[in-house]
Design a protein around this motif. Structure first.
Motif, short mmCIF file in Angstrom:
data_model
loop_
_atom_site.label_atom_id
_atom_site.label_comp_id
_atom_site.label_asym_id
_atom_site.label_seq_id
_atom_site.Cartn_x
_atom_site.Cartn_y
_atom_site.Cartn_z
N UNK A 183 0.85 -1.20 0.00
CA UNK A 183 0.00 0.00 0.00
C UNK A 183 0.88 1.24 0.00
N UNK A 184 0.68 2.09 -1.01
CA UNK A 184 1.44 3.34 -1.10
C UNK A 184 0.55 4.57 -1.01
N UNK A 185 -0.77 4.39 -1.00
CA UNK A 185 -1.69 5.50 -0.85
C UNK A 185 -3.02 5.01 -0.31
N UNK A 186 -3.81 5.92 0.27
CA UNK A 186 -5.08 5.49 0.85
C UNK A 186 -6.07 6.65 0.93
N UNK A 187 -7.34 6.29 0.85
CA UNK A 187 -8.46 7.19 1.08
C UNK A 187 -9.39 6.45 2.03
N UNK A 188 -9.25 6.72 3.32
CA UNK A 188 -9.90 5.93 4.35
C UNK A 188 -10.79 6.80 5.22
N UNK A 189 -11.87 6.23 5.71
CA UNK A 189 -12.82 6.99 6.52
C UNK A 189 -13.49 6.07 7.54
N UNK A 190 -13.95 6.68 8.62
CA UNK A 190 -14.64 5.93 9.65
C UNK A 190 -16.12 5.80 9.31
N UNK A 191 -16.75 4.78 9.88
CA UNK A 191 -18.19 4.60 9.72
C UNK A 191 -18.74 3.88 10.94
N UNK A 192 -20.00 4.17 11.33
CA UNK A 192 -20.61 3.44 12.44
C UNK A 192 -20.93 2.02 12.02
N UNK A 193 -20.73 1.07 12.90
CA UNK A 193 -20.96 -0.32 12.53
C UNK A 193 -22.38 -0.78 12.84
N UNK A 194 -23.16 0.05 13.53
CA UNK A 194 -24.54 -0.32 13.84
C UNK A 194 -25.35 -0.41 12.54
N UNK A 195 -26.07 -1.50 12.37
CA UNK A 195 -26.79 -1.74 11.12
C UNK A 195 -28.01 -0.84 11.00
#
Length: 434
Positions: free
Chosen positions: A205-217
């Protein structure tokens, strides 16, 4: 072509599946593309020469997708009917140097994307999702859909003033999530963890576009299960409805006699201004539409004729009247949950709707047997905006702003009526059919 009641509560069940499968714009696009391919669409590469063949096609670029269906009888100057939406939602996104920590806590450094209700992200179990860019030039989607991160709120015992003064959050100091324990911060820990979870070799991995999210369905809510609570409804609710509508029109009897070319345009980066190569203020939509004209043997004159007859419905969530804050709404416009889609109007062009556009949407709703409501902002309150005015101004296309009325917009978990998603989808089908 007649328009039966194509969608019902089963559409809302499917919406929740779509939301859960789409924790990032990249996942939303991949999910939409998968559904379109099941309806017979095929991906075309922007770097390839395009032909004038009929049928369903789509272009996928990052967190954006444009799909269209060319009927058998389409000419080079056949106008388009476009349903537009956006794939991004406000959240916490991982910084270029993500590994952080203090006082025995390991943390992930994040940046605030868009305008989230920050308090709604506190004390939530969060996953991590997005796109990894690899050394060989390829990309890989990643989704850690388990309790990995948490932004802990300060205990009230250490912030007694919160009762009198309200909660005040500093975006830099107070919103960095924890994900473990340890005194030493090792650069590369997070990415190494994601490589392991994805079955990649260390250093891939040399680059990333990452984000958080709630896991509640997502889930139905209420005594009568007449509400839906879930993440990213702004604006994956519209992406889902637009995708379903295009697939339904393209696979219906009589699809090859459509008077228009139906189009789905789902953009990224609406929440921060749409100015990117995958945003509504970028060239993607115009490029696709023009290349489709030219691939069918058209000239610039054909392009001008097609655009002049084109109409776009910009679908984005809006504000249902809030029972605890009704005074914040316009006193004569109170959109209600399960009252049908809303027509958004702002005379200062924060929304693109005018009287002629209203007539187009009213005709589609009448054909579909769907009620609709009108929304305007309270004159004393600033009005938000959408991809609608951008699309109208950039391409010279008649555009109408619509959507579904929700509560808790920009919260980590939003709320809508359980019938409104399928009412919107039915109206979109009628519009695309012309």
């Amino acid at each position: 072509m007649s328009t039966p009641a194509r969608f019902d509560r089963g559409h809302s069940d499917d919406l929740m599946t779509f939301l859960a499968a789409s924790p990032s714009p990249y996942h939303a696009v991949a999910t939409a593309a998968e559904r379109l391919e099941k309806a017979g669409f095929r991906q075309v590469e922007e770097t390839d020469a395009w032909d004038g063949s009929t049928g369903g096609k789509y272009v996928q670029r990052g967190g954006a997708i444009v799909a269209w269906y060319v009927p058998e009888g389409a000419s080079a100057h056949t106008p388009y009917r476009i349903v537009g939406a956006h794939t991004d939602s406000p959240n916490l996104r991982v910084k270029p140097k993500p590994d952080a920590g203090a006082h025995g806590w390991r943390q992930v450094a994040v940046e605030i994307y868009g305008g989230p209700l920050l308090n709604s992200w506190l004390d939530r179990d969060l996953g991590l999702a997005g796109r990894l860019s690899l050394r060989d030039g390829s990309t890989r989607l990643v989704n850690i859909d388990r309790a990995l991160l948490r932004v802990p709120q300060l205990a009230i015992h250490m912030d007694r003033g919160v009762i009198a003064d309200g909660l005040k959050l500093d975006k830099q100091k107070h919103m960095q999530p924890i994900w473990g324990l340890g005194d030493d911060v090792h650069e590369g820990d997070l990415i190494t963890f994601l490589e392991e979870e994805s079955g990649l070799t260390p250093g891939d991995v040399t680059g990333w576009d990452l984000m958080t999210h709630p896991i509640e369905a997502p889930s139905y809510l209420g005594r009568d299960r007449d509400l839906i609570a879930g993440p990213r409804m702004d604006n994956l609710l519209s992406v889902h409805a637009c995708t379903a509508a295009l697939a339904a029109v393209a696979t219906a009897d009589g699809a090859d006699s459509l008077p228009y070319i139906p189009v789905l345009a789902a953009f990224d980066h609406e929440e921060n201004g749409s100015q990117s190569d995958t945003g509504a203020d970028g060239p993607l939509l115009g490029s696709v539409l023009e290349r489709s004209v030219f691939a069918r043997g058209g000239t610039y004159e054909d392009r001008a004729r097609a655009f002049a007859g084109t109409v776009c419905l910009s679908s984005d969530t809006g504000h249902a009247v809030h029972p605890n804050y009704a005074e914040r709404h316009d006193p004569t416009h109170h959109p209600r949950a399960n009252g049908g889609p809303i027509l958004k109007v702002n005379v200062n062009n924060r929304y693109a709707t005018d009287g002629a556009g209203r007539a187009v949407f009213a005709a589609a709703c009448e054909k579909a047997g769907v009620p609709f409501q009108s929304f305007v902002s309270n004159n004393a309150m600033p009005c938000g905006t959408t991809i609608g005015p951008i699309t109208a101004a950039r391409h010279g296309i008649k555009t109408v702003d619509i959507g579904v009325a929700i509560l808790s917009m920009h919260s980590v978990r939003e709320l809508c009526g359980a019938d409104d998603p399928h009412l919107l989808a039915n109206a979109l089908v009628a519009f695309l059919e012309g």
